[in-house]
Every structure is written in C-alpha cells, then in structure tokens.
Design an enzyme around this catalytic site. Sequence first.
Site, PDB file in Angstrom:
ATOM      1  N   ARG A 120     -17.874  73.164 -51.429  1.00 57.05           N
ATOM      2  CA  ARG A 120     -17.389  71.979 -52.138  1.00 57.05           C
ATOM      3  C   ARG A 120     -18.185  71.739 -53.419  1.00 57.05           C
ATOM      4  NH1 ARG A 120     -14.934  67.338 -48.165  1.00 57.05           N
ATOM      5  NH2 ARG A 120     -13.750  68.765 -46.847  1.00 57.05           N
ATOM      6  N   SER A 148     -22.043  63.581 -45.970  1.00 56.37           N
ATOM      7  CA  SER A 148     -21.936  62.456 -45.044  1.00 56.37           C
ATOM      8  C   SER A 148     -23.276  62.328 -44.336  1.00 56.37           C
ATOM      9  CB  SER A 148     -20.812  62.711 -44.034  1.00 56.37           C
ATOM     10  OG  SER A 148     -20.557  61.576 -43.255  1.00 56.37           O
ATOM     11  N   ARG A 177     -15.141  75.786 -38.329  1.00 55.23           N
ATOM     12  CA  ARG A 177     -14.334  74.703 -37.780  1.00 55.23           C
ATOM     13  C   ARG A 177     -12.869  75.118 -37.735  1.00 55.23           C
ATOM     14  NH1 ARG A 177     -17.037  69.441 -40.924  1.00 55.23           N
ATOM     15  NH2 ARG A 177     -19.169  69.858 -40.233  1.00 55.23           N
ATOM     16  N   GLU A 237     -15.187  63.682 -50.651  1.00 57.22           N
ATOM     17  CA  GLU A 237     -16.426  63.739 -49.869  1.00 57.22           C
ATOM     18  C   GLU A 237     -17.147  65.073 -50.044  1.00 57.22           C
ATOM     19  OE1 GLU A 237     -17.885  64.462 -45.339  1.00 57.22           O
ATOM     20  OE2 GLU A 237     -15.912  63.544 -45.592  1.00 57.22           O
ATOM     21  N   ARG A 297     -11.462  72.725 -47.822  1.00 55.22           N
ATOM     22  CA  ARG A 297     -11.413  72.636 -46.361  1.00 55.22           C
ATOM     23  C   ARG A 297     -11.159  74.034 -45.792  1.00 55.22           C
ATOM     24  NH1 ARG A 297     -10.997  68.135 -43.315  1.00 55.22           N
ATOM     25  NH2 ARG A 297     -10.455  66.902 -45.159  1.00 55.22           N
TER      26      ARG A 297
END
Length: 430
Positions: free
Chosen positions: A394, A354, A264, A351, A279
Amino acid sequence: MLDIKFVRENPEVLDTAMANRQGSWDREKFFQLDEERRSVIAQVEELQATRNAESKKIGVLMKEGKKDEAEAAKEAVRQVNDQIEGLADRRSALDSELADFMCRIPNIPCDATPVGVDENENPERRRWGVPRDFAAEGFEAKAHWDLGTDTGILDFDRGAKLSGARFTVLAGAGATLDRALQSFFLNTHISRGFTEFIPPVIVNREIMYGTGQLPKFEEDAYHTGVDQFLIPTAEVALTNLHAGEVLDGAQLPLRYTAGTPCFREEAGSAGRDTRGIIRQHQFTKVEMVKFAKPEESDAELESMVAEAEYLLQQLELPYRVISLCTGDLGFSARQTYDIEVWLPSYNAYKEISSCSNCGDFQARRANIKYRDPENFKGTRFVHTLNGSGLPTGRTMAAIMENYQNADGSITVPEVLRPYMGGIEKIEPLA
C-alpha cells in the site's frame, strides 16, 4: 477474551458494549452455562467432602473390627467416586462450551472509543500534508496499476498466471522499492527502541486463537494443514512469543517489530479494491507489537500511532488519522486509530495503518501475565498493542501515485534512495 467474573457481575456493561458494536450477545445462554457449571463444581466439592469423611471412617471401623460397616463405607466411597467421575465429565463439557461461548465475544470498547454505527461515523483527528493538484501541474494523474504496467514494475498477468487473482509479481525497480521500504521501516523502528524479530510465517491453531483470529475469522485464514496456518500479520507471531509466560514488570513496555509476508483469503471482501495492489492475498508488512502495563497502554498506543505517522512524514505522503467508532472496531481491540494515506486514483484517503490497544483481551487468551512485586502481589495480565508500520504494498501504491510525473516516470522519495542504490527515478518502458 473477557473475564468471566466481570461478565457475571456486569452483564449490563456487555449489553451496552455489544449494542454499540452493532451486535449482541446471548445473556441467557451465558448465565445458564455459568450457573450450571458453578452448580456442578459445588456438587463435586460436596461429594469430595463426603468421600473424605467416609474414607476416614473406614480406617476407624477396621481398627474396631467392624468389618461389615467398613465394607459398607468402602461401597459408599465407590459410589461417591462414580458420581464425581460423572460430574467431572459434565464439568469438562461445560468448561468447553463456556470457553467456546466466551471466545466468540469481542472486546469491550474503552471510553475513548467514539460510539458510532459504521465507518461513516469514524471521526477525523488530524491531517498532515497537502495532496498534489495534478490539474494545476498540467496533467492527469494515473492510478498505480497503470503506472506499474507502464514502468514494468508490477506484473498482474504473470501474478495471476502463477497463483490466481489478487497476486502480483514485482519486477525490477518494483522489487527493489518493496525491499527498500521494508528496510527503511525496520531500521527506523529499531533506531527508535524496537527489537526486531524474524518469526515463522506458519503457526499453530492455538497461536491464531491467542490473538483472536480464531475461531471467528477462520475463513479468512490460509490453512497449511488441519491445525496450522499462514500468518495474516506478524502480530500473531510476535504477540504469542510470550504466550504462557510471566514477564518482569520492570522490563515493560516491550516493543517488538518484524517484517514478514502476510497471507489473507479476504473471503469477505468480494468486489473491494480489486484493481492494483491495495488488497492482495499475499503482501509484505512491517508490524509493531507492544506489551505494556495497563496504566501505560493508552500512552503506548499514542506513541505507536506517532511511530507510523513518522514513517509517512519521512516519505512526505499526505495522510489523515481517524478514530474507529464502536461499530467499526476490530474484534480484539478496545481502541483503534487508523491512518489513511492519500491516493489520487481514489480521490480519497485509504487505510495504510491500523494501531490498536487490545487491553488484556489477547493476554487473557494467550495467558500472558507480568509480575511487579513493588506494586502488587502475584501476577496480572499485560496489555497488548499492535499496529502496521507499514505495509510495503500500500505504501508503494501511494508513492507511485503521489510521486508520478507528467512523462510517466515515478520519482523515488529521497529517504529511500540510499536503500535503492541511489536510484532517483523509475522510468516508463521504452
């Protein structure tokens, strides 16, 4: 993508949905495009009827020897054909413009999605586990980026040297831990009814379009060519495995999983989570994807969330589950639960998973239907669901911070030790 007929007949529903999403849609433009397109279709059908009538007359006139009248009829047919051709070009242009308009409208939140402005209004559903009190244990907790450097398992400098910011080299026990997490996640999913896949990580433009990444989020995607992209998540590949297909309703629900590298650009995240491995531009994630009948998709969403929770419970990591409100809901989702893991460095939950029910939104874009002759004729669109189960980076950060010790070492969760050759503790560098 939404059903054009539904939008045409229920514009007020879309007005409310977009307002709840803190956005809007151009109702006037939709009806202008839709009405002109329908008018063109009606004109073409009328001209086709005229052409058919004139064509029938030609044969009759020729048989009757009325050559001049037959030639006039032929000329009338040619003129009608020219008109149809011109309208066909306009129809094609309108089809493209309306399709582009529709593909930029997000999904309509379902009734179970709470109405709210932004992430600050996401209601908490439940918590599991209790965060450690490091002060009570007599030491101050370190952030995972410091622990990673101290133990030599995260190398940020060499990651930046090789590829730039937000790339990290995992070394030694760090690489082993990442691989152990992926194996643990996949093996757990497979043992609980999921089928594993290893899909390509480069996909075509229409595949990114099918799950809603394009055209809206093109700036966040890594291009490998004009019309090919590195996947941002295995959801893109897994969901599109059945693009253009009609599934057997008796085999639903289908439950798929895959562990892949994900890429990403994070174009819109400047300044967010810049330290550590929360991230990154490249990361590994195990994804869950489901194809379900509409009447079963809500239950499948709940079980998907439970699946991700089970992984965190096995790792004994404290977490909470929240419902995303309408103002924080993703583009393709009609309902989403986020699972947030406790990170001492943030003194907050962040988070880690999801899980979303997209209804028939993605299925309509990718043309994925199912057949269930015992209950209805023809075909209907399936419902698609997706969820993280889980990202290794994460999860690794959460393990490092929650399992750290006063001497700077990191205890390996018991459930992961068989995947790490029996390693029980990651020690700091001498």
